[in-house]
Design an enzyme around this catalytic site. Structure first.
Site, PDB file in Angstrom:
ATOM      1  CG  ASP A 184      -6.010 -13.002   2.341  1.00 33.63           C
ATOM      2  OD1 ASP A 184      -6.656 -11.997   2.751  1.00 33.63           O
ATOM      3  OD2 ASP A 184      -6.257 -13.577   1.271  1.00 33.63           O
ATOM      4  CD1 TRP A 191      -9.213  13.980   2.163  1.00 34.56           C
ATOM      5  CD2 TRP A 191      -8.580  15.868   1.142  1.00 34.56           C
ATOM      6  NE1 TRP A 191     -10.336  14.737   1.947  1.00 34.56           N
ATOM      7  CE2 TRP A 191      -9.976  15.903   1.329  1.00 34.56           C
ATOM      8  CE3 TRP A 191      -7.959  16.954   0.532  1.00 34.56           C
ATOM      9  CZ2 TRP A 191     -10.758  16.985   0.900  1.00 34.56           C
ATOM     10  CZ3 TRP A 191      -8.738  18.036   0.120  1.00 34.56           C
ATOM     11  CH2 TRP A 191     -10.119  18.037   0.299  1.00 34.56           C
ATOM     12  CB  ALA A 194      -7.475  -0.159   5.232  1.00 33.32           C
ATOM     13  CE  LYS A 210      -9.566   2.757   8.231  1.00 28.92           C
ATOM     14  NZ  LYS A 210      -8.370   1.865   8.124  1.00 28.92           N
ATOM     15  CG  ASP A 241     -10.606  12.515   6.685  1.00 31.35           C
ATOM     16  OD1 ASP A 241     -10.284  11.369   6.271  1.00 31.35           O
ATOM     17  OD2 ASP A 241     -10.845  13.460   5.911  1.00 31.35           O
ATOM     18  N   GLY A 274       0.847  -1.195   0.000  1.00 30.96           N
ATOM     19  CA  GLY A 274       0.000   0.000   0.000  1.00 30.96           C
ATOM     20  C   GLY A 274       0.878   1.239   0.000  1.00 30.96           C
ATOM     21  CD  GLN A 275      -1.446   6.489  -0.878  1.00 31.24           C
ATOM     22  OE1 GLN A 275      -0.710   7.305  -1.439  1.00 31.24           O
ATOM     23  NE2 GLN A 275      -2.729   6.722  -0.697  1.00 31.24           N
ATOM     24  CE1 TYR A 299     -11.469   3.389   4.014  1.00 35.43           C
ATOM     25  CE2 TYR A 299     -12.084   5.689   4.406  1.00 35.43           C
ATOM     26  CZ  TYR A 299     -11.124   4.690   4.380  1.00 35.43           C
ATOM     27  OH  TYR A 299      -9.819   4.987   4.728  1.00 35.43           O
ATOM     28  CB  THR A 307      -8.186   2.388   0.856  1.00 34.10           C
ATOM     29  OG1 THR A 307      -7.581   1.750  -0.277  1.00 34.10           O
ATOM     30  CG2 THR A 307      -7.389   2.076   2.090  1.00 34.10           C
TER      31      THR A 307
END
Ligand SMILES: NC(=O)c1ccc[n+]([C@@H]2O[C@H](COP(=O)([O-])OP(=O)(O)OC[C@H]3O[C@@H](n4cnc5c(N)ncnc54)[C@H](OP(=O)(O)O)[C@@H]3O)[C@@H](O)[C@H]2O)c1
Length: 293
Positions: free
Chosen positions: A38, A153, A62, A131, A104, A10-11, A127, A64
Site C-alpha cells: 500500500d 492519454w 499512481a 506527478k 504529459d 491498473g490498466q 495531478y 490518476t
C-alpha cells in the site's frame, strides 16, 4: 532478473501482465497490488522493500483521477510524490533499477512544437504538479539507475479510460459533446507495456550506475479528444452523433493543457523502437474489446 511491477490492477499493470502471461521471458515477474504494497502507508513501503530484493522495479501505480485530485490534493500528493520519494530513497543504495511512469500533464500546453524531455515543466493542475514532484524526487534521490517515461492519454481494453467510457456512453446516449481544442497523442497501454519490457531487456539499461533519464512515449500522430472519439466509433462500427465543443464550454474541475504532444525521438533512437500510429493501435485495442465482449 527479478522484476517487480507495482500497480497490478491498473490498466498499465494489467497490460504488462497480459504480455508476460502470453510470452516466454527469461525474467521472474512479481505483480504487486495495493493489498501487497500500500503506497499510501509509509511503513508498508519500507517493510516491503526491506524484505524483498529486486533487480528492476516498475512503478505503474499512481493517483490518476485528474479532476478529483483538485479536491483530494493530499491523496494525490501521497501517491504521486511521497510514495515515489520513499521508493527512490529505499532503492538508491541497492542494486535496483527503477522505471517510473509520468505524464504529459507536467507541461502547461503553451508550446507550439512537440515537447522535448529537456523542456521546462509547468503543470497547470494538481495531478500534474504531484506527478512532477514525483519525477523530481527520483532525479534527486537516484541521479543514477532510474528511468522516467512520460506518457499521454493512456487507454486499454482494461478498466475505465476514454475508449471504454466512449463505448459505454454511446450505448446510453444518442449524442455526445466532446472537446475538440485539446491536442495530444493517445497511448495504447499494450504498446507502452511492450516498450517497458523491451527496456528491461536492454543491455545498457540493465547496467548499474547509468545516469537517470527522462523519455517521452506515446503512439505516433496526434488528435483532439473529438478526433479520438470519432475514430473509436468508426472502428467499433457505432453510430453515435458527436458534437465538437471548446474546453471552456466543458465542465471539469481540473485545467488541462491544450497542447501536449511529446517528441519521441529520444526513446525511439535509444531503444531502437517501432512505434505505431495512434489509429493503428486504437484498432488493435477495439479488436481486443470486441473479442472479450
Ligand atoms: N491514464 C492516463 O491517461 C495517463 C496519462 C498519462 C500518464 N499516466 C500515468 O501512467 C501510469 C499508469 O496509469 P494507469 O492509467 O494504468 O493507472 P490506473 O489504471 O489508474 O491504475 C493505477 C494503479 O495505482 C494503484 N494504486 C492506487 N492507490 C494505491 C495505493 N495506495 N497503493 C498501491 N497501489 C495503488 C491502483 O491500484 P488499485 O487497482 O488497487 O486501485 C492501480 O493499480 C500512472 O503513473 C499515470 O500517472 C496515465
Amino acid at each position: 532478473m527479478k522484476i517487480l511491477i507495482i500497480g497490478k490492477n491498473g490498466q498499465l499493470g494489467k497490460s504488462i501482465n497480459k504480455i508476460v502471461l502470453k510470452n516466454q521471458n527469461p525474467n521472474q515477474f512479481i505483480f504487486a497490488s495495493r493489498e501487497d504494497l500500500d503506497l499510501s502507508i509509509s511503513n508498508s513501503i519500507i517493510k516491503y522493500f526491506n524484505t524483498n530484493q529486486f533487480d528492476i522495479v516498475v512503478n505503474c501505480a499512481a493517483y490518476t483521477a485528474v479532476d478529483k485530485a483538485e479536491s483530494e490534493e493530499r491523496e494525490a500528493e501521497i501517491l504521486n510524490h511521497i510514495a515515489v520519494q520513499e521508493i527512490s530513497l529505499l532503492l538508491k543504495n541497492k542494486r535496483t533499477k527503477l522505471i517510473h511512469i509520468s505524464t504529459d500533464y507536467v507541461f502547461d500546453g503553451e508550446a507550439k512544437e512537440p515537447y522535448e524531455e529537456s523542456d521546462t515543466p509547468n503543470p497547470i493542475n494538481v495531478y500534474g504538479n504531484t506527478k512532477l514532484l514525483g519525477e523530481l524526487a527520483i532525479i534527486n534521490n537516484m541521479p543514477k539507475n532510474a528511468l522516467i517515461i512520460r506518457t499521454s492519454w493512456l487507454y486499454s481494453e482494461f478498466n475505465v479510460n476514454f475508449v471504454t467510457t466512449m463505448l459505454r456512453l454511446s450505448a446510453e446516449r444518442n449524442q455526445l459533446n466532446i472537446v475538440s481544442d485539446q491536442i495530444s497523442a493517445p497511448t495504447y497501454a499494450a504498446d507502452l507495456a511492450k516498450t517497458i519490457l523491451t527496456i528491461t531487456q536492454n543491455e545498457t539499461f540493465i547496467k548499474l550506475n547509468q545516469p537517470t533519464q527522462i523519455y517521452h512515449y506515446s503512439n505516433l500522430g496526434s488528435c483532439s479528444w473529438f478526433d479520438f472519439a470519432k475514430k473509436i466509433f468508426e472502428l467499433a462500427n457505432i453510430n453515435c452523433k458527436i458534437i465538437p465543443i471548446k474546453t471552456k464550454d466543458f465542465d471539469s474541475q481540473a485545467k488541462r493543457p491544450l497542447f501536449s504532444i511529446m517528441n519521441k525521438d529520444k526513446i525511439l533512437n535509444t531503444f531502437d523502437l517501432n512505434i505505431s500510429n495512434w489509429k493503428e493501435s486504437l484498432n488493435e485495442c477495439i479488436k481486443e474489446i470486441i473479442k472479450t465482449t
